[in-house]
Write an enzyme that holds these catalytic residues in place. Sequence first.
Site, PDB file in Angstrom:
ATOM      1  N   LEU A  35     122.781 -17.220  23.759  1.00 22.37           N
ATOM      2  CA  LEU A  35     122.834 -15.959  23.005  1.00 22.37           C
ATOM      3  C   LEU A  35     121.422 -15.460  22.725  1.00 22.37           C
ATOM      4  CD1 LEU A  35     125.655 -17.088  20.546  1.00 22.37           C
ATOM      5  CD2 LEU A  35     125.893 -15.686  22.597  1.00 22.37           C
ATOM      6  N   PRO A  36     121.285 -14.178  22.320  1.00 28.01           N
ATOM      7  CA  PRO A  36     119.936 -13.620  22.162  1.00 28.01           C
ATOM      8  C   PRO A  36     119.068 -14.322  21.111  1.00 28.01           C
ATOM      9  CG  PRO A  36     121.569 -11.865  22.274  1.00 28.01           C
ATOM     10  CD  PRO A  36     122.327 -13.147  22.190  1.00 28.01           C
TER      11      PRO A  36
ATOM     12  N   THR B  98     116.934 -19.406  22.666  1.00 27.42           N
ATOM     13  CA  THR B  98     115.658 -19.712  22.009  1.00 27.42           C
ATOM     14  C   THR B  98     115.741 -19.179  20.584  1.00 27.42           C
ATOM     15  OG1 THR B  98     114.513 -19.417  24.108  1.00 27.42           O
ATOM     16  CG2 THR B  98     113.158 -19.435  22.120  1.00 27.42           C
TER      17      THR B  98
ATOM     18  N   LYS C 287     109.744 -25.270  23.174  1.00 29.67           N
ATOM     19  CA  LYS C 287     110.022 -24.019  23.892  1.00 29.67           C
ATOM     20  C   LYS C 287     109.181 -22.864  23.332  1.00 29.67           C
ATOM     21  CE  LYS C 287     112.101 -20.603  26.018  1.00 29.67           C
ATOM     22  NZ  LYS C 287     111.704 -20.233  27.374  1.00 29.67           N
TER      23      LYS C 287
ATOM     24  N   LYS D 278     110.493 -11.397  20.219  1.00 29.34           N
ATOM     25  CA  LYS D 278     111.195 -12.309  19.300  1.00 29.34           C
ATOM     26  C   LYS D 278     110.564 -13.701  19.349  1.00 29.34           C
ATOM     27  CE  LYS D 278     114.324 -14.574  21.082  1.00 29.34           C
ATOM     28  NZ  LYS D 278     115.166 -15.598  21.641  1.00 29.34           N
TER      29      LYS D 278
HETATM   30  P1  NAD Z   1     120.734 -11.286  27.320  1.00 28.65           P
HETATM   31  O1  NAD Z   1     120.520 -10.306  26.216  1.00 28.65           O
HETATM   32  O2  NAD Z   1     120.666 -10.854  28.739  1.00 28.65           O
HETATM   33  O3  NAD Z   1     122.188 -11.994  27.131  1.00 28.65           O
HETATM   34  C1  NAD Z   1     122.750 -12.365  25.901  1.00 28.65           C
HETATM   35  C2  NAD Z   1     124.275 -12.233  26.030  1.00 28.65           C
HETATM   36  O4  NAD Z   1     124.880 -12.728  24.828  1.00 28.65           O
HETATM   37  C3  NAD Z   1     124.740 -10.770  26.204  1.00 28.65           C
HETATM   38  O5  NAD Z   1     125.576 -10.690  27.351  1.00 28.65           O
HETATM   39  C4  NAD Z   1     125.524 -10.490  24.915  1.00 28.65           C
HETATM   40  O6  NAD Z   1     126.593  -9.612  25.094  1.00 28.65           O
HETATM   41  C5  NAD Z   1     125.998 -11.884  24.556  1.00 28.65           C
HETATM   42  N1  NAD Z   1     126.368 -12.057  23.149  1.00 28.65           N
HETATM   43  C6  NAD Z   1     125.675 -11.695  22.042  1.00 28.65           C
HETATM   44  N2  NAD Z   1     126.321 -12.082  20.933  1.00 28.65           N
HETATM   45  C7  NAD Z   1     127.459 -12.694  21.350  1.00 28.65           C
HETATM   46  C8  NAD Z   1     128.563 -13.319  20.674  1.00 28.65           C
HETATM   47  N3  NAD Z   1     128.623 -13.374  19.348  1.00 28.65           N
HETATM   48  N4  NAD Z   1     129.553 -13.855  21.416  1.00 28.65           N
HETATM   49  C9  NAD Z   1     129.507 -13.809  22.778  1.00 28.65           C
HETATM   50  N5  NAD Z   1     128.488 -13.245  23.472  1.00 28.65           N
HETATM   51  C10 NAD Z   1     127.492 -12.688  22.757  1.00 28.65           C
HETATM   52  O7  NAD Z   1     119.739 -12.490  27.038  1.00 28.65           O
HETATM   53  P2  NAD Z   1     119.207 -13.595  28.094  1.00 28.65           P
HETATM   54  O8  NAD Z   1     118.042 -13.055  28.820  1.00 28.65           O
HETATM   55  O9  NAD Z   1     120.380 -14.144  28.835  1.00 28.65           O
HETATM   56  O10 NAD Z   1     118.629 -14.679  27.055  1.00 28.65           O
HETATM   57  C11 NAD Z   1     119.477 -15.513  26.273  1.00 28.65           C
HETATM   58  C12 NAD Z   1     118.591 -16.479  25.499  1.00 28.65           C
HETATM   59  O11 NAD Z   1     117.797 -17.253  26.413  1.00 28.65           O
HETATM   60  C13 NAD Z   1     117.588 -15.798  24.546  1.00 28.65           C
HETATM   61  O12 NAD Z   1     117.447 -16.564  23.381  1.00 28.65           O
HETATM   62  C14 NAD Z   1     116.292 -15.788  25.358  1.00 28.65           C
HETATM   63  O13 NAD Z   1     115.142 -15.772  24.516  1.00 28.65           O
HETATM   64  C15 NAD Z   1     116.418 -17.073  26.148  1.00 28.65           C
HETATM   65  N6  NAD Z   1     115.712 -17.120  27.439  1.00 28.65           N
HETATM   66  C16 NAD Z   1     115.740 -16.059  28.295  1.00 28.65           C
HETATM   67  C17 NAD Z   1     115.072 -16.151  29.525  1.00 28.65           C
HETATM   68  C18 NAD Z   1     115.059 -15.010  30.528  1.00 28.65           C
HETATM   69  O14 NAD Z   1     114.244 -15.069  31.487  1.00 28.65           O
HETATM   70  N7  NAD Z   1     115.875 -13.985  30.373  1.00 28.65           N
HETATM   71  C19 NAD Z   1     114.401 -17.330  29.877  1.00 28.65           C
HETATM   72  C20 NAD Z   1     114.425 -18.393  28.996  1.00 28.65           C
HETATM   73  C21 NAD Z   1     115.096 -18.290  27.781  1.00 28.65           C
END
Ligand code: NAD
Length: 300
Positions: free
Chosen positions: A64-65, A98, A173, A248
């Site tokens: 999740l975000p 994260t 991380k 963030k």
């Molecule tokens: P994103 O915004 O693309 O995806 C998050 C998903 O969570 C969305 O599809 C949203 O609809 C869903 N969501 C939100 N609240 C929800 C709930 N209550 N129930 C069900 N679904 C819900 O984000 P991302 O890029 O996939 O990143 C996710 C996490 O991983 C973050 O914490 C980010 O910091 C971390 N991260 C991202 C990357 C990257 O390259 N994108 C790399 C490493 C870590």
Amino acid sequence: MNIAFIGLGNMGAPMATNLVKAGHDVSVFDLVESAIQSLEGQGARRAASAEAAAKGADVVVSMLPAGAHVKGLYLGRDGTPGLLDTLEGAPLLVDSSTIAPDDARLVAAAAAERGFTYLDAPVSGGVGGAQAGTLTFIVGGDAAGFDKAKPLLEAMGKNIFHAGEAGAGQVAKICNNMLLGILMSGTAEALALGVKNGMDPAVLSEIMKQSSGGNWALNVYNPWPGVMEGTAASRDYQGGFLTDLMAKDLGLAWELALGSKSTVPMGSQARNLFALHSAQGSGQLDFSSIQTLYRQGEEK
Ligand code: NAD
């Protein structure tokens, strides 16, 4: 194994797909219907809610975000019960978002009170790593839980680290992402300086890659459009790791520094750059779009 996967965004979707490919029975939920549909097309089972996905699961994975979403999912929000109140059996809980180490410790403690094991297991490697199944997992939590989770994490990643007790995965991380934010903004700055002084960005990139300026942002994720195929920069900074998420993470680094009386001048500078970039309307672009902040005023 029966796996519940909650959060099918840029990272969660390819991670869940790799679990399906590894032969697991994966039940998925996201707030966005099209994200669920897309995973259904990959062979996952749709669930109507996080609770429904977790019913009968051996493991729950969340992606999740931010911390508020993770606490809402497991602990509940506004009077709505969280997963910890509704889970049956004793599934292992693995959160790969994260978030602040204190939030991870809070959920881990609440889970332990109810007899569940919760691991913080944030990842590094980006969307490319998630698609290729080569992510690095940085896990905090008890050793027995780590041993249980490891085979599952190996279906989505290549390097699986046990960082220490609950919250330690998030600490490692956050340190990593603070460094990444510094390296990405520094790389964008160096490229803009060179180009403004007549260099071809591809030539300059190649020179710096083979020199002491080489780093992950330059070598693998070049922020200048057209220099490297397959990067977010070469598709108008769409998808990838959003500027808002980098802002963030740099905020989390700042909070961690405040709490431990550490000084992070470079991290603070990077946080301000990404926050400014987001405020100018680029929050939903990939974080390598920080390059455009250095190109303002360029003649089109
Ligand atoms: P994103 O915004 O693309 O995806 C998050 C998903 O969570 C969305 O599809 C949203 O609809 C869903 N969501 C939100 N609240 C929800 C709930 N209550 N129930 C069900 N679904 C819900 O984000 P991302 O890029 O996939 O990143 C996710 C996490 O991983 C973050 O914490 C980010 O910091 C971390 N991260 C991202 C990357 C990257 O390259 N994108 C790399 C490493 C870590």
